[in-house]
Design an enzyme around this catalytic site. Structure first.
Site, mmCIF file in Angstrom:
data_model
loop_
_atom_site.group_PDB
_atom_site.id
_atom_site.type_symbol
_atom_site.label_atom_id
_atom_site.label_comp_id
_atom_site.label_asym_id
_atom_site.label_seq_id
_atom_site.Cartn_x
_atom_site.Cartn_y
_atom_site.Cartn_z
ATOM 1 N N ASP A 483 0.840 -1.159 0.194
ATOM 2 C CA ASP A 483 0.065 -0.051 0.038
ATOM 3 C C ASP A 483 0.895 1.178 0.055
ATOM 4 O O ASP A 483 0.376 2.500 -0.380
ATOM 5 C CB ASP A 483 -0.824 0.126 1.118
ATOM 6 C CG ASP A 483 -2.195 -0.531 1.100
ATOM 7 O OD1 ASP A 483 -2.840 -0.620 -0.034
ATOM 8 O OD2 ASP A 483 -2.703 -1.174 2.230
ATOM 9 N N CYS A 484 2.126 1.217 0.313
ATOM 10 C CA CYS A 484 2.947 2.254 0.453
ATOM 11 C C CYS A 484 3.884 2.537 -0.496
ATOM 12 O O CYS A 484 4.643 3.323 -0.598
ATOM 13 C CB CYS A 484 3.591 2.254 1.683
ATOM 14 S SG CYS A 484 2.373 2.142 3.430
#
Ligand code: GLC
Ligand code: GLC
Length: 811
Positions: A483-484
């Protein structure tokens, strides 16, 4: 250092001090009513949705930590205390907390008085039941008072914590007999209330928090408990609570039992009221009646135990390694069920208001529980697929109460759709239920029409091939599994969400991880197409997969390991050419799991690089070297201080991918070594370092660059549970559900002599003895079923209800 021990016979973890390094929690509830409870009786309860239907208040970020829960204060001749130690923190002569499957039992003893509080949610019941036993273990009579305490939340947990100008004026209760009813907003549009009851006459009560506590007091020094006398307060606005006051007289050796219940009731619109502004209490009274006696409680506890025995009995191991047995037989499948219930919504690190159910998370979680509850897995798959868009893309999250995609987070995470294929395939392999593919499933909850589930899978598959970048690798979108890793974000605005900000068009940044996932998940799509008679479609899919495999080897390999991605400018990420972030774990695990480069020797190189560059004593780090500063082109990954979370933390979720990958290339010793490094039972002895519960996985363990290396965070709600369960039960122990039977293909440490597995599969029981006389890691030499040899290592599907003895000899 340990703070307790595993009681395997009772399937409990027993905590022997309230002063654990962090609150060590458990979950109550299996269907609609849920609670979180810590070893000092902290926590909260909710009905179905931790954000929209919160029943009791919990202050995250409180000081001291974990201050608020289901408390029972004892007043004993001027002295007052709580059996869970918190919140009064009076020294106890004895303390013990037993976290079991769906219940928690806490015992405290002081000055000859022993109090036990046991909490659980009976099956099929919308309430938490607390059985409180008060025993006089001294040799003189005792006169004591017991004060229950819990604080109501005004339903919407987010509004409850923010909208004080309104909320401090709306709280309402009713008190009748021994029952306190919380009915805030029931006068208008709500048709539900909560109640807190006890099965005996009370001597007093409180429903107003300020009266219970007294001015300037905290939960550690409530006036009612210190004076031993209820205030009989009736809440009007401010903060409604529920407290019963009960005087007890106990002869030496005598024990009395009380049954409290925190329940939730919904009334039909036309039956809301008994009379003007008096709520209809009939359903609550019936629920209270159902648990009026200890016998009723005991029988519900027995049902709960039988329920868990049934679920856990679907796969069990007999081995000489107790740690392995307790992970496989008890705690890992238990945690998988908790992730089924919670996704990533409510834990001591997830506030219950931030995240709903994740599209990718829920599909992966399914891998860990599908054999335990196939019917509910089926329903879950349909729910998830119903939030998919008609172009195959997906909302990243949805709310469990409404089952609608969550607009605040939106879509554009390009790995999301593929997980639906993997989840659905796992379900069909487990059950043989191909009918699920014919279900008519909406797109975007009906806003974009509907199609069969099979068509949804096709759109998932095509979403990748319709969104390829310059090298022919999949476009990453807002992010992939990581997600990052936000390659189109380029955020320069403080506080802006990295997940929902896309400043650039997203037409160039590519993900090698998604390529690996595509080659991993794609064959299941092709196989399902073939089994539906769609031979052309199957062949087409296989061509696409083959193509992606070749592109990954051509453009996704960096000499000794797989690249991670290409950024917006077409520059490599996860390459030896980078100064930081040269190697990432995700593509090494997933590309090898997908079989990419196994024959060509790339897989072995990649896994050796993982071992040499990413592995530590505490697990495998996400990437190295850690990012030492913020990179505009990389996004959130470079915002974390080195060693934490996605910036070179040991992000446990992807460690099992390496474990499974090791079994793909036949290295059983390495596979087990990487498995055990993060399996909590093996970390029990370093609980003072690890700090989280030694019975469940945490999302993250701080990596080598971190100040607090080896310290875990975000326990309970993590994809690690499902994946390490798959890694141990399927990849290492080798019991693999497949379309036409149960494939047996272990990959174990050479030193192992063997082990026994009992597995139920499509209703039949398989008692499998794996023997390793030649001390190999992999390779099945012979298989006999009920005494007769069979040619293949795929055990056939047997008649439901039958039981079979299987002997597998490796060699
Ligand atoms: C969190 C998310 C999960 C994501 C992972 C890595 O665990 O829930 O969806 O894949 O972080 O960023
Ligand atoms: C944050 C977390 C990451 C998580 C994501 C989910 O970015 O660091 O782990 O997956 O939020 O929204």
């Amino acid at each position: 250092m340990k703070f307790g021990y595993f009681d395997d016979a009772n399937k409990e973890y027993v905590i022997q001090t309230p002063k654990t390094p962090y609150p060590w929690i458990n979950y109550l509830g299996n269907e609609q009513f849920f609670g979180l409870i810590s070893n000092t009786a902290g926590g909260y309860s909710f009905y179905r949705d931790a954000r929209l239907r919160r029943l009791t208040r919990y202050r995250y970020n409180n000081v001291p930590l974990d201050n608020g829960g289901r408390y029972f204060y004892v007043h004993d001749e001027g002295d007052y205390w709580t059996p869970g130690w918190m919140p009064v923190k009076r020294d106890l002569d004895f303390y013990e907390c037993r976290h079991g499957l769906g219940y928690t039992s806490i015992t405290g003893e002081r000055n000859g008085l022993k109090v036990n509080q046991l909490a659980f949610v009976p099956l099929g019941f919308n309430a938490e039941v607390y059985r409180v036993k008060v025993g006089n273990v001294s040799d003189s009579p005792k006169r004591v008072s017991l004060f229950s305490y819990l604080e109501f939340c005004l339903w919407n947990a987010h509004d409850d914590m923010t909208n004080f100008q309104r909320n401090l004026s709306i709280g309402e209760v009713e008190i009748e007999d021994s029952v306190i009813y919380h009915k805030t907003e029931y006068r208008e549009r709500r048709n539900h209330y909560a109640y807190y009851s006890v099965n005996r006459r009370i001597d007093g009560f409180d429903t107003d928090r300020d009266t219970f506590l007294g001015a300037f007091n905290g939960l550690d020094t409530p006036q009612v408990a210190s004076e031993g006398k209820s205030g009989n307060s009736v809440a009007s606005g401010w903060s409604p609570i529920a407290s019963h006051g009960i005087h007890l007289e106990l002869a030496p050796g005598e024990e009395q039992s009380l049954i409290f219940m925190l329940g939730y009731v919904e009334n039909p619109q036309e039956e809301k009221w008994e009379s003007l502004n008096v709520i209809n209490k009939k359903p609550a009274k019936a629920m209270i009646e159902a648990f009026a006696t200890d016998a009723q409680v005991n029988s519900a506890l027995a049902d709960l135990a039988a329920y868990w025995d049934g679920l856990l009995g679907k796969y069990s191991i007999q081995s000489s390694d107790d740690k392995l047995s307790r992970m496989v037989n008890i705690w890992n499948p238990y945690q998988c069920m908790v992730t089924f219930n919670m996704s990533r919504s409510a834990s001591y690190f997830e506030s219950g208001i931030g995240r709903g159910m994740g599209f990718r998370d829920s599909n992966q979680d399914l891998l860990g529980f599908v054999h335990q509850i196939p019917d509910r897995a089926r329903e879950r798959i349909i729910d998830i697929a119903s939030t998919q868009f008609d172009d195959g893309g997906a909302y990243h999250q949805y709310q469990p109460l409404t089952k609608q995609g969550n607009n605040e987070v939106g879509s554009g995470f390009n790995d999301d759709p593929l997980w639906l294929i993997t989840g659905t395939a796992a379900y069909i392999k487990e059950t043989g239920d191909y009918g699920i593919l014919d279900e008519d499933v909406p797109f975007d909850s009906g806003r974009q029409g509907s199609a069969t589930l099979f068509e949804h899978l096709k759109r998932s598959f095509d979403h990748v091939t319709n969104n390829l970048g310059p090298h022919g690798l999949p476009l990453i979108g807002r992010a992939d599994w990581n997600d990052c890793l936000n390659l189109n974000c380029f955020s320069e605005e403080p506080g802006e969400s990295f997940q929902t900000t896309t400043n650039l068009d997203g037409k160039t940044a590519e993900s090698v991880f998604i390529a690996g996932l595509f080659v991993f998940a794609g064959p299941d799509y092709a196989e399902l197409a073939r089994r539906r008679g769609l031979e052309d479609e199957a062949t087409r899919a296989e061509r696409e997969i083959e193509n992606m495999r070749n592109i990954t080897m051509a453009h996704g390999f960096d000499g000794d390991w797989f690249l991670r991605a290409y950024d917006y400018h077409g520059e490599k990420i996860g390459s030896r050419e980078n100064e930081e972030g040269q190697i990432f774990i995700e593509p090494q695990g997933f590309c090898v799991m997908a079989g990419i480069g196994v024959e060509e020797g790339l897989a072995e190189k990649a896994l050796n690089s993982v071992r040499d560059r990413l592995e530590t004593d505490y697990g495998i780090m996400l990437q190295q070297p850690a990012y030492s500063k913020y990179y505009l082109n990389l996004g959130e990954i470079s915002t974390y201080p080195p060693g934490y979370k996605e910036n070179a933390g040991i992000f446990c979720h992807n460690n099992p991918w390496v474990t499974i990958a090791e079994t793909v290339i036949g290295r059983g010793d390495r596979a087990f070594e990487t498995y055990a490094k993060i399996a909590p039972a093996y970390l029990e002895d370093i609980s003072e370092v690890h700090r989280m519960e030694p019975y469940v996985y945490s999302q993250m363990i701080a990596g080598r660059d971190a100040v607090r290396e080896g310290e875990a965070k975000n326990s309970w709600l993590t994809g690690t549970a499902a994946w390490n369960y798959v890694a141990i039960t399927q990849a290492i122990l080798g019991i693999q559900p497949d379309y036409d039977g149960l494939r047996i293909d272990p990959c174990i440490p050479q030193a192992w002599d063997g082990y026994k597995i009992t597995r139920s599969f499509r209703g039949a029981e398989y008692k499998i003895s794996i023997q390793n006389p030649d001390h190999v890691s992999k390779g099945v030499k012979s298989v006999t079923v009920d005494g007769s040899p069979i040619e293949s290592n795929v055990l056939p599907v047997f008649e439901a209800g039958s039981s079979h003895e299987v002997v597998v000899v490796l060699g």
